[in-house]
Each structure stands twice: as C-alpha cells, then as structure tokens.
Design an enzyme around this catalytic site. Structure first.
Site, short mmCIF file in Angstrom:
data_model
loop_
_atom_site.label_atom_id
_atom_site.label_comp_id
_atom_site.label_asym_id
_atom_site.label_seq_id
_atom_site.Cartn_x
_atom_site.Cartn_y
_atom_site.Cartn_z
N CYS A 57 -0.52 4.22 2.14
CA CYS A 57 -0.29 3.91 3.64
C CYS A 57 1.40 4.08 4.05
O CYS A 57 1.45 4.69 4.96
CB CYS A 57 -0.48 2.34 3.98
SG CYS A 57 -2.39 1.83 3.59
N ASP A 58 2.22 3.61 3.26
CA ASP A 58 3.54 3.67 3.72
C ASP A 58 4.60 4.44 2.83
O ASP A 58 5.93 4.44 3.51
CB ASP A 58 4.00 2.04 3.83
CG ASP A 58 3.30 1.14 4.54
OD1 ASP A 58 2.67 1.67 5.53
OD2 ASP A 58 2.85 0.06 4.04
N CYS A 118 0.78 -1.22 0.03
CA CYS A 118 0.02 -0.02 0.17
C CYS A 118 0.93 1.19 0.07
O CYS A 118 1.57 1.50 1.05
CB CYS A 118 -0.96 0.13 1.36
SG CYS A 118 -1.94 1.31 1.32
#
Length: 377
Positions: A144-145, A141
């Site tokens: 997300c990261d 992701c």
C-alpha cells in the site's frame, strides 16, 4: 426492548469488501443490511493517501474513499447498523446474529466481510495521527505505502515470512531496509530468509526490540528507539519510515466453531465461489484473504460474495469447497454435475433427458463428461 430484524442479505463489516457486496446486493433489490462493526470503513479509514485503487488518477484519502463506497451503497437502498456482533447461530436458516445493542438479526444469507487487523506493538509513536505517526511514516502494508518511501531509509519490524516479504518488496523503493528482530535468528521459512539475506539492500539488527517511534507531525518519522535485550542498552536509529510486519489477525472470532478456518482464523472458502462450509454463508475480503490484503481485491471478492448470495436466493446452485453445488432448497449437485441429491435423499439425473450418460463404450458421445449447463442464451 430487543429489536428483531429479518433481512435477505446481512453483511458483517463495512470495508471495501462489505460495501462492494452491499452495492451489488442493493442493486439487485435485496435491501442488504450492513453491520458496521468496531471500525466502520475498515482499515482504509486509518490510512492517508491511497494511490493504488483504480479510478483515482491523483489518489484519494482513505477515509474519503470509504465514504464514497458507503454513499454509493446507500444510494441503492442499503441499510446500516452501527453495532458489534457478539454471538451467532448458523445451525439453520434463517441464521441468527445478536449484537451488543441488543438486536436479534435473522439473515436468509450472510456475508462475512469483517476484515483483519494488523498486529501492532503498542509502542509510543505507533498510533494513527494525530495521536501518533501512523500515516506519517508508520505503516503495516508495504504494497500500500512503499511507493511513498522512494530513496528513504526504512525499518521493518518482524522476523517471519510477512516481514521478509515486506522487506524484500520495499527494496524497490527504499535506499536501505533494516530488519529489526527481537531474536538472533528469523522465524521465516528458509526460502524467504535466503531471499532476504541475499538482497544487498537489506540489513539486520538482531536481539533488538522497538521501544518508540521518533518524529513529529511536521517531520514525519525521523528514527526509532531500540532496546538491546542482551545488554539492556537503548540506542536511537535514524530512519524515515517504519513498517510493522508481525502479522495480521482476522476479525472472525465470533464465527469460530461454525465456519471452517485455518490456524490463524482466516475463513476457508470454496475457491470457485465465496461459499463457506455452511450453505448460505459467504466470506470475502481480509476475513478470508491472507495473501493479497488489498482494497481492490477485497472489493472484488465482495462483488463475488454478493453474486453468490443472489444466486443462492434465486434457488440456483452455488459451488461449495468439495466441488458439489447446493441450492437454497437443499438440493446437492454432484461435483461431476451428473446427478442431484434431493432434500429427501432421492438421487436423480442431472443430464439432459435427450442425452444419455457418457460411458466411452458407444453410448452417447464416447468419453464426454457433461459440464454444468451454460447460463448464456
């Protein structure tokens, strides 16, 4: 002996969507039952630092965040069952679900929050820590990261729209993004390919297969081992992050044949509500969201699904995909809200008795279309 449970609200899945739905339903004193499923807490339980969930200025570990979700749901009376749903019957209410542990669960309303799982390659080094480097430089992701890879060279594996979107997004942070694809051309749509090809920070390695992710718990990811499927040669490629972008699979197989889905398996919802094609069944989170796939959006749709279930149980109309609205008794309100089809087939007016239908020819107010009556005082 087989145990039979009967609940007003049953929620399948315990990620951000399912647990938010549980919090709302429990606070409405509906005592929801949450069926954990194969991954209690959802995908956040296999992540490390979560920095994009509102309310945690310093970030929070994924497992800790989901623990707080669950404790909050329990505080208001949510019940939990750790098992897996292997069969359902949604032909009539109450809906029936059967589990691996032998439970027979009957639900007056059902919220599907079973999530989706990232597709993985199954190569050495890919698994979540401590078995592998998942969470230590391996991710599925970018949204997300990506923030954790500022100024670092990273690899994106894949050749479809997902991979091009991830690669383009990651150029905001990474020093270089190298797309590794097992073929000599991409499967992505032309517009996504063009955007990636024009980006000066994106490179491509063609006809290459990822065989191993290199590194250690102390160093994180240090590189990848690539196999050239034309020459048979293996080489090491240095990088500090690996994003697997070969797609997601929604965990909805048990509902196939009952709920309308797209070709991948994402459940179709009404858009103006979280209703599915079956009145009384709602879907939320990654089981129906193929676009955003974020914890905060999953939580938001979980809230919506719970409110829809509350309305349905209160005999209030809930919007369906076609624009019509249905009640738990089987009344169907037309899309223009002007008439109601009763369970016995009788059609009655839904307009206020003191206001005739708008015809535009002088009867009533010309050109007026009556909207759904406001619920506000």
């Amino acid at each position: 002996m087989k145990e039979t449970l009967h609940r007003e609200v049953v929620i399948v899945g315990s990620g951000p969507a399912g647990l938010t739905a549980a919090i709302y339903a429990a606070r409405a004193e509906l005592r929801p039952l949450v069926i954990h499923g194969p991954q209690p807490g959802g995908q956040l339980t296999i992540t490390t630092e979560v920095e994009n969930y509102p309310g945690f200025a310093q970030g929070i570990q994924g497992p800790e965040l989901m623990q707080q979700f669950e404790e909050q749901a329990k505080r208001f009376g949510t019940e939990f069952l750790v098992t897996y749903v292997n069969r359902v019957d949604l032909s009539r209410r109450p809906f029936t679900l059967w589990t691996d542990e032998g439970h027979e669960i009957r639900a007056e309303t059902l919220i599907v929050a079973s999530g989706a799982s990232a597709k993985w390659l199954g190569v050495p080094g890919e698994a979540p820590a401590p078995e592998g480097l998942g969470g230590l430089g391996v991710s599925a992701c970018a949204t997300c990261d990506g923030f954790f890879f500022k100024g670092k060279p990273i690899v994106v594996v894949g050749g479809g729209d997902t991979a091009m979107e991830e690669a383009t997004f990651l150029t905001r942070y990474a020093s270089r993004v190298t797309v590794v694809h097992r073929r000599e051309s991409l499967r992505a749509s032309k517009i996504m390919q063009d955007k990636a090809f024009r980006n000066p920070k994106i490179d491509f390695v063609w006809n290459a297969e990822l065989r191993e992710i290199l590194g250690s718990p102390e160093t994180g990811v240090t590189g990848v081992r690539l196999y050239d499927n034309r020459t048979g040669e293996e080489t090491e490629f240095a990088c500090e992050g690996v994003f697997i972008a070969i797609g997601h699979k929604p965990n909805t197989d048990v509902f196939k044949g009952w709920l309308d889905m797209d070709d991948v398996g994402y459940i179709k919802t009404a858009g103006v509500s979280m209703a599915t094609n079956i009145p009384g069944v709602f879907a939320c989170g990654d089981a129906q969201d193929s676009v955003y796939r974020q914890a905060v959006t999953a939580a938001g749709t979980g809230c919506m699904a719970a409110i829809d279930a509350e309305r349905f149980l209160d005999s209030l109309p809930v919007a369906m995909a076609g624009g019509e609205e249905v009640t738990i008794e089987g009344e169907v309100v037309s899309a223009d809200h002007e008439q109601v089809t009763m369970p016995d087939g009788e059609v009655v007016s839904n307009l206020p008795e003191d206001q005739p239908p708008a015809t535009g020819d002088g009867a009533g107010q010309p050109g007026v279309v009556y909207a759904r009556p406001s619920t506000e005082l």
